[in-house]
Each structure stands twice: as structure tokens, then as C-alpha cells.
Design an enzyme around this catalytic site. Structure first.
Site, PDB file in Angstrom:
ATOM      1  N   ARG A   1       0.834  -1.217   0.000  1.00 46.19           N
ATOM      2  CA  ARG A   1       0.000   0.000   0.000  1.00 46.19           C
ATOM      3  C   ARG A   1       0.863   1.259   0.000  1.00 46.19           C
ATOM      4  O   ARG A   1       0.507   2.275   0.585  1.00 46.19           O
ATOM      5  CB  ARG A   1      -0.968   0.014   1.194  1.00 46.19           C
ATOM      6  CG  ARG A   1      -1.890  -1.173   1.270  1.00 46.19           C
ATOM      7  CD  ARG A   1      -2.817  -1.272   0.063  1.00 46.19           C
ATOM      8  NE  ARG A   1      -3.631  -2.465   0.157  1.00 46.19           N
ATOM      9  CZ  ARG A   1      -3.307  -3.643  -0.393  1.00 46.19           C
ATOM     10  NH1 ARG A   1      -2.187  -3.744  -1.094  1.00 46.19           N
ATOM     11  NH2 ARG A   1      -4.074  -4.691  -0.266  1.00 46.19           N
TER      12      ARG A   1
ATOM     13  N   SER B   1     -11.469  -0.836   3.076  1.00 47.50           N
ATOM     14  CA  SER B   1     -10.562  -1.116   4.191  1.00 47.50           C
ATOM     15  C   SER B   1      -9.989   0.193   4.730  1.00 47.50           C
ATOM     16  O   SER B   1      -9.314   0.916   4.014  1.00 47.50           O
ATOM     17  CB  SER B   1      -9.422  -2.025   3.724  1.00 47.50           C
ATOM     18  OG  SER B   1      -9.931  -3.241   3.245  1.00 47.50           O
TER      19      SER B   1
ATOM     20  N   GLU C   1      -5.242   3.314   5.900  1.00 40.65           N
ATOM     21  CA  GLU C   1      -5.035   3.365   4.460  1.00 40.65           C
ATOM     22  C   GLU C   1      -5.523   4.691   3.907  1.00 40.65           C
ATOM     23  O   GLU C   1      -5.008   5.188   2.913  1.00 40.65           O
ATOM     24  CB  GLU C   1      -5.806   2.230   3.760  1.00 40.65           C
ATOM     25  CG  GLU C   1      -5.091   0.909   3.735  1.00 40.65           C
ATOM     26  CD  GLU C   1      -5.703  -0.060   2.733  1.00 40.65           C
ATOM     27  OE1 GLU C   1      -6.124   0.396   1.654  1.00 40.65           O
ATOM     28  OE2 GLU C   1      -5.750  -1.247   3.027  1.00 40.65           O
TER      29      GLU C   1
END
Length: 338
Positions: free
Chosen positions: A164, A238, A334
Site C-alpha cells: 500500500r 478497508s 489506508e
């Protein structure tokens, strides 16, 4: 181009949070983007470049210029007997691009079905799901240098992809705007079905012969069963990254939590699911007024309607603290806080 004043950003973020941009403009070409950046009236304004708004937590009004990136288009730029290179504009909807590839039998991207957002945002955080990440199908991207206003090309190595992560979230943050991405896809598929519930779902769907469409359909079914549709319940998918921890720490943890799942990263590091940690910490299904933690997937924070970004931020901080206290593991978001 029409630069508007005092524009609501509620339609432009998947949390459905109400916030106002002092100025707002949508650009559909690189030249339009350059013109906006060269406009003397907005040269000194803070700028927020917006894709699909699926990785954004708006905690306040934006006192600057929001630039909605709407560069569209898909083009095959190379093909041989094994591979095809497809270039897509940064404003293309990610899931629609995946469906385009599936329908044309371009393999490698099917496990990334139904992820919200746009093509341009995908490499910024190396999006991934079910055993596949952007870096696995990435060829190169083009990005506008905000200082020189020149379009530059970035290779796989240039992007420095991690979990990520990319160079655009760190050393080059705020210095470039991605305008197109080129993907290297396969004509002969290599199916990835080991991750998550893909094999189980394929069996439930009575799939006897694997295909990229079957895997895409299975991923879509899984995501729909676990994740709320942002159109119905505001969310960003998420909210936290799955933490990577030392193997020694994991071995210590399973003495107290023997069912803690893990996925090996290398000989010394494992990844553990943030959703499991949050659920074990008691947050799954939690609701406080108009915000909460989703009842089917603890990794998803939600806005039921009327919540605000600061409330969600405070909830996220409580979740982080609880998980840290219980497991000694720090969760990192995130999403980007604005």
C-alpha cells in the site's frame, strides 16, 4: 473549464461526508490541468487532486482548489503473442477498467475487481486484493510534474512500490499528478485462487473450468458479501492496512491468541489481518450515532448518514489504541485525512 466556488464535496467522497471546497474544477485533458495550474488567480492556492474519493476522510472544509481528475480513455499500445499493454486515463473508474480487461480476455487484473476508485489513484498506494497488487501488472505511468508542468514517465522501479505504498506517498508526495497508467496484461492467464475465499466461492458457484471471468465473478461476490456499497452506506473500504510484524512477535502472540491468522512475507516477517484484530478487540458492529464499524467486516468504518469526518477520525483512533493495548500492534490507516 468552469472553476466553481463553495462546492459541496459530498458527491465526491465515498464516505458521503459533507465538506465544502472553496474552489472546484474538473479537468478532462492534460492541457486543461496545465491551464488550471498556470491560472494566476489560483497559483498560490492549496490544491487537492481528487480521483474517486474512495481513499479520503474529509475532516473539515477545504480552503483551496479541488481539482477533479477526469482524464478518460483506454488504448492498446502494444501486443505480442503473450502480452498486451493497455494505457488508461487516470480518471477511468477502476472497476470499469477491470471489466474492460476481463471482457477482452486480458488476464492478471481479475482479482482486483470491484475495488472503488480510479485508475490514477491505484498506483499511488499500490492497491491490492486476493493475492494481486498493482505492481504485478504495472508497466509504467505518466505524471505531470507540478513544478515544471512537464509530463514524465515512471517505470516499475521508479515507483518504489511496497505494501500500500509508492514513491508518490513519500518523497514525491504533492509533486506530481498521475495522468495515465499503462498495464502489462497476459493473454494466457495464470490463475490466483489461493487467497481468501476464492476457491470456496468458485465451488459454491459450481465453476468447473477456471476462467478470468469466473475469478472476477467470485471476487465480486465475496466483496459484495463482506463490504457495504458506498452508495448505500458511506465507507472507504478497508480503513486500515494489514500490519506486518516480526515473526518473533507473532510467535509470542499466538501463545495468548492461538487462532491469530498470519501470511508469511519473508523469513522474518508475517502479515496479520487488521480486521481480525479489530474484531477480537470488540469493535465489530459497533455504532455511535451515525458512524460505526461495519457488522460484517470490522476493517470497514462507516457513515450511516449525517456523520462527520472528525467523528470517524476519533473512532479510528479509539480502534487503534484498543488494538495496540490488546496486541501490541499499531494499525496504520489506508485512508488519507484531509
Amino acid at each position: 473549464m468552469n472553476i466553481q466556488e463553495n462546492v459541496s464535496l459530498k458527491p465526491y467522497n465515498t464516505f458521503g461526508l459533507e465538506a465544502t471546497a472553496s474552489y472546484f474544477v474538473e479537468v478532462s485533458t492534460v492541457d486543461e490541468l496545465k491551464n488550471v495550474l498556470q491560472n494566476p488567480a489560483f497559483r498560490e492556492e492549496e490544491k487537492l487532486f481528487l480521483g474517486g474519493g474512495s481513499n479520503l476522510l474529509l475532516t473539515k472544509n477545504y480552503e483551496g482548489l479541488v481539482v477533479k481528475i477526469a482524464l478518460k480513455g483506454k488504448e492498446k499500445i502494444f501486443e505480442d503473442e503473450n502480452h498486451v499493454l493497455i494505457q488508461a486515463g487516470a480518471g477511468e473508474i477502476w472497476h470499469q477498467f477491470v471489466m474492460f480487461c476481463v471482457e477482452n480476455h486480458y488476464a492478471g487484473i481479475e482479482n482486483l475487481s470491484l475495488i472503488p476508485g480510479t485508475v490514477g489513484a491505484a498506483p499511488m498506494q499500490n492497491i491490492g486484493a486476493y493475492g494481486v497488487e498493482i505492481k504485478d501488472i504495472f508497466h509504467e505511468l505518466q505524471a505531470l510534474n507540478l513544478e515544471t508542468l512537464e509530463v514524465e514517465t515512471f517505470t516499475l522501479a521508479d515507483c518504489q512500490f511496497g505494501y500500500r505504498e509508492s514513491v508518490f506517498k513519500h518523497t514525491l508526495k504533492g509533486k506530481y499528478v498521475i495522468v495515465s497508467v499503462t498495464f502489462r496484461l497476459n493473454k494466457v492467464p495464470t490463475f490466483k485462487t489461493a487467497y481468501g475465499d476464492i476457491q470456496k466461492t468458485l465451488a459454491e458457484m459450481n465453476v468447473t473450468e477456471l476462467s478470468i471471468k469466473a475469478i472476477s465473478d467470485a471476487v465480486i461476490a465475496i466483496r459484495k458479501s463482506k463490504l457495504p456499497d458506498p452508495v448505500e452506506i458511506g465507507n472507504s473500504g478497508s480503513f486500515f492496512k494489514n500490519p506486518e510484524i516480526p515473526l518473533t512477535q507473532y510467535k509470542n502472540l499466538i501463545e495468548s491468541f492461538p487462532t491469530l491468522p498470519s501470511y508469511p512475507i519473508n523469513e522474518t516477517t508475517v502479515k496479520v489481518p487488521a480486521g481480525w484484530l479489530i474484531e477480537q478487540a470488540g469493535w465489530k458492529g459497533f455504532r455511535d450515532g451515525q458512524i460505526g464499524v461495519h457488522a460484517r467486516q470490522a476493517l470497514v468504518l462507516v457513515n450511516y448518514g449525517g456523520g462527520n469526518g472528525n467523528e470517524i477520525k476519533k473512532l479510528a483512533e479509539k480502534v487503534q489504541q484498543t488494538v495496540l493495548d490488546k496486541f501490541g500492534i499499531k494499525l496504520n490507516p489506508e485512508v488519507n485525512y484531509i
